[in-house]
Design a protein around this motif. Structure first.
Motif, PDB file in Angstrom:
ATOM      1  N   GLN A  16       0.669  -1.513  -0.092  1.00 31.60           N
ATOM      2  CA  GLN A  16      -0.119  -0.459   0.156  1.00 31.60           C
ATOM      3  C   GLN A  16       0.797   1.361  -0.231  1.00 31.60           C
ATOM      4  OE1 GLN A  16      -3.746   0.113  -0.490  1.00 31.60           O
ATOM      5  NE2 GLN A  16      -3.271  -1.939  -0.277  1.00 31.60           N
ATOM      6  N   LEU A  17       1.971   0.811   0.648  1.00 34.22           N
ATOM      7  CA  LEU A  17       2.590   2.387   0.638  1.00 34.22           C
ATOM      8  C   LEU A  17       3.175   2.722  -0.495  1.00 34.22           C
ATOM      9  CD1 LEU A  17       3.716   2.146   5.108  1.00 34.22           C
ATOM     10  CD2 LEU A  17       2.276   3.930   3.461  1.00 34.22           C
ATOM     11  N   PHE A  18       4.433   1.462  -0.954  1.00 33.41           N
ATOM     12  CA  PHE A  18       5.428   1.496  -1.783  1.00 33.41           C
ATOM     13  C   PHE A  18       4.677   1.622  -3.300  1.00 33.41           C
ATOM     14  CE2 PHE A  18       7.803   0.937   1.238  1.00 33.41           C
ATOM     15  CZ  PHE A  18       8.851   1.813   0.963  1.00 33.41           C
ATOM     16  N   VAL A  19       3.389   1.367  -3.483  1.00 33.42           N
ATOM     17  CA  VAL A  19       2.710   0.928  -4.796  1.00 33.42           C
ATOM     18  C   VAL A  19       0.792   1.870  -4.582  1.00 33.42           C
ATOM     19  CG1 VAL A  19       1.151  -1.113  -6.614  1.00 33.42           C
ATOM     20  CG2 VAL A  19       4.234  -0.967  -5.087  1.00 33.42           C
ATOM     21  N   ASN A  20       0.079   1.818  -4.227  1.00 33.89           N
ATOM     22  CA  ASN A  20      -1.003   2.164  -3.834  1.00 33.89           C
ATOM     23  C   ASN A  20      -1.446   3.879  -4.069  1.00 33.89           C
ATOM     24  OD1 ASN A  20      -2.731   0.126  -5.416  1.00 33.89           O
ATOM     25  ND2 ASN A  20      -3.479  -0.691  -3.481  1.00 33.89           N
ATOM     26  N   LEU A  21      -0.316   4.144  -2.848  1.00 38.09           N
ATOM     27  CA  LEU A  21      -0.459   5.163  -2.342  1.00 38.09           C
ATOM     28  C   LEU A  21       0.417   6.065  -3.069  1.00 38.09           C
ATOM     29  CD1 LEU A  21      -1.027   7.597   0.298  1.00 38.09           C
ATOM     30  CD2 LEU A  21       0.957   6.599   0.902  1.00 38.09           C
ATOM     31  N   PRO A  22       1.766   6.110  -3.668  1.00 33.65           N
ATOM     32  CA  PRO A  22       1.988   7.204  -4.849  1.00 33.65           C
ATOM     33  C   PRO A  22       1.348   6.570  -6.234  1.00 33.65           C
ATOM     34  CG  PRO A  22       3.762   5.714  -3.858  1.00 33.65           C
ATOM     35  CD  PRO A  22       2.435   5.215  -3.361  1.00 33.65           C
ATOM     36  N   VAL A  23       1.144   5.688  -6.966  1.00 28.66           N
ATOM     37  CA  VAL A  23       0.033   5.909  -7.512  1.00 28.66           C
ATOM     38  C   VAL A  23      -1.277   6.616  -7.694  1.00 28.66           C
ATOM     39  CG1 VAL A  23      -2.116   4.876  -8.955  1.00 28.66           C
ATOM     40  CG2 VAL A  23       0.189   3.625  -8.522  1.00 28.66           C
ATOM     41  N   THR A  24      -1.888   7.001  -6.290  1.00 24.48           N
ATOM     42  CA  THR A  24      -3.069   7.624  -6.652  1.00 24.48           C
ATOM     43  C   THR A  24      -2.731   9.509  -5.956  1.00 24.48           C
ATOM     44  OG1 THR A  24      -4.131   5.639  -4.219  1.00 24.48           O
ATOM     45  CG2 THR A  24      -5.189   8.313  -4.457  1.00 24.48           C
ATOM     46  N   VAL A  25      -1.544   9.304  -5.541  1.00 21.50           N
ATOM     47  CA  VAL A  25      -0.750  10.704  -5.238  1.00 21.50           C
ATOM     48  C   VAL A  25      -0.902  11.252  -6.292  1.00 21.50           C
ATOM     49  CG1 VAL A  25       1.321  11.815  -4.273  1.00 21.50           C
ATOM     50  CG2 VAL A  25       0.302  10.795  -3.834  1.00 21.50           C
ATOM     51  N   ILE A  26       0.026  10.437  -7.294  1.00 23.47           N
ATOM     52  CA  ILE A  26       0.303  10.247  -9.080  1.00 23.47           C
ATOM     53  C   ILE A  26      -1.691  11.460  -9.845  1.00 23.47           C
ATOM     54  CG2 ILE A  26       1.004  10.095 -11.618  1.00 23.47           C
ATOM     55  CD1 ILE A  26       2.616   7.739  -9.738  1.00 23.47           C
ATOM     56  N   GLY A  33      -3.529  19.449 -11.109  1.00 21.25           N
ATOM     57  CA  GLY A  33      -2.546  20.181 -12.042  1.00 21.25           C
ATOM     58  C   GLY A  33      -2.505  20.641 -12.970  1.00 21.25           C
ATOM     59  N   LEU A  34      -2.722  19.204 -13.843  1.00 20.69           N
ATOM     60  CA  LEU A  34      -3.776  20.154 -15.456  1.00 20.69           C
ATOM     61  C   LEU A  34      -4.408  20.631 -15.676  1.00 20.69           C
ATOM     62  CD1 LEU A  34      -2.333  16.270 -16.878  1.00 20.69           C
ATOM     63  CD2 LEU A  34      -0.946  18.717 -17.041  1.00 20.69           C
ATOM     64  N   SER A  35      -5.089  20.587 -14.630  1.00 21.77           N
ATOM     65  CA  SER A  35      -6.958  21.304 -14.737  1.00 21.77           C
ATOM     66  C   SER A  35      -6.182  23.038 -14.103  1.00 21.77           C
ATOM     67  CB  SER A  35      -7.836  20.423 -14.355  1.00 21.77           C
ATOM     68  OG  SER A  35      -7.467  20.498 -12.816  1.00 21.77           O
ATOM     69  N   MET A  36      -6.037  22.818 -13.405  1.00 18.38           N
ATOM     70  CA  MET A  36      -5.828  24.270 -13.029  1.00 18.38           C
ATOM     71  C   MET A  36      -4.543  25.431 -13.072  1.00 18.38           C
ATOM     72  SD  MET A  36      -6.164  23.677  -8.746  1.00 18.38           S
ATOM     73  CE  MET A  36      -7.710  25.184  -8.557  1.00 18.38           C
ATOM     74  N   GLY A  49      -2.835  11.100 -15.635  1.00 19.37           N
ATOM     75  CA  GLY A  49      -3.108  10.563 -14.238  1.00 19.37           C
ATOM     76  C   GLY A  49      -2.790   9.413 -13.777  1.00 19.37           C
ATOM     77  N   MET A  50      -4.326   9.386 -14.645  1.00 11.96           N
ATOM     78  CA  MET A  50      -4.474   7.819 -14.219  1.00 11.96           C
ATOM     79  C   MET A  50      -3.481   6.873 -15.285  1.00 11.96           C
ATOM     80  SD  MET A  50      -8.526   7.462 -14.340  1.00 11.96           S
ATOM     81  CE  MET A  50      -8.464   5.205 -14.376  1.00 11.96           C
ATOM     82  N   VAL A  51      -3.038   7.103 -16.773  1.00 12.26           N
ATOM     83  CA  VAL A  51      -2.174   6.779 -17.451  1.00 12.26           C
ATOM     84  C   VAL A  51      -0.892   6.630 -16.590  1.00 12.26           C
ATOM     85  CG1 VAL A  51      -1.277   6.787 -19.718  1.00 12.26           C
ATOM     86  CG2 VAL A  51      -3.493   7.029 -19.320  1.00 12.26           C
ATOM     87  N   LEU A  52      -0.472   7.923 -15.951  1.00 17.21           N
ATOM     88  CA  LEU A  52       0.711   8.001 -15.722  1.00 17.21           C
ATOM     89  C   LEU A  52       0.963   6.537 -14.442  1.00 17.21           C
ATOM     90  CD1 LEU A  52       1.186  11.307 -15.831  1.00 17.21           C
ATOM     91  CD2 LEU A  52       2.371   9.952 -17.041  1.00 17.21           C
ATOM     92  N   GLY A  53      -0.203   7.129 -13.471  1.00 24.34           N
ATOM     93  CA  GLY A  53      -0.272   6.310 -12.482  1.00 24.34           C
ATOM     94  C   GLY A  53      -0.035   5.019 -12.283  1.00 24.34           C
ATOM     95  N   TRP A  54      -1.005   4.704 -13.618  1.00 26.85           N
ATOM     96  CA  TRP A  54      -0.972   2.863 -14.634  1.00 26.85           C
ATOM     97  C   TRP A  54       0.999   2.848 -14.756  1.00 26.85           C
ATOM     98  CZ3 TRP A  54      -5.420   0.874 -17.550  1.00 26.85           C
ATOM     99  CH2 TRP A  54      -4.860  -0.765 -17.751  1.00 26.85           C
TER     100      TRP A  54
END
Length: 106
Positions: A16-26, A33-36, A49-54
């Motif tokens: 969770q800490l090394f895979v899912n948490l960073p994916v969610t943050v990305i 960031g892109l929208s604002m 963001g989803m593509v980068l997270g994947w």
């Protein structure tokens, strides 16, 4: 050989800490960031963001699987923990890393 026995909780927490948490943050940082800052449509920014997270997931989940197998975690146990923690979808993901030494993509 490492004699340290990890509990299911330890293995899952590391995933969770090394895979899912960073994916969610990305995903979140990219989408907002892109929208604002660049006036990109939020749906498009979320998709980016989803593509980068994947992409990050595919490399980080490989490292998590390799860490677990180096610490003598049984593959079936790892699949069970990974599915429960939404880290992997099937045994095929784990076998792609352990048997074929490839980075999983799906």
């Amino acid at each position: 050989m490492n004699n340290k026995n990890f509990s299911d909780y330890d293995i899952s927490l590391r995933g969770q800490l090394f895979v899912n948490l960073p994916v969610t943050v990305i995903i979140i940082i990219t989408a907002f960031g892109l929208s604002m800052f660049f006036d990109v449509n939020f749906k498009i920014a979320l998709l980016v963001g989803m593509v980068l997270g994947w992409i990050y997931w595919s490399f980080s989940v490989k490292r998590w699987i390799q860490w677990a197998t180096k610490n003598d975690v049984d593959i079936d146990r790892l699949v069970k923990i990974g599915k429960r923690g939404l880290l992997v979808w099937s045994k095929n993901t784990v076998e792609t890393v352990t048997k074929h030494n490839k980075t999983p993509f799906i």
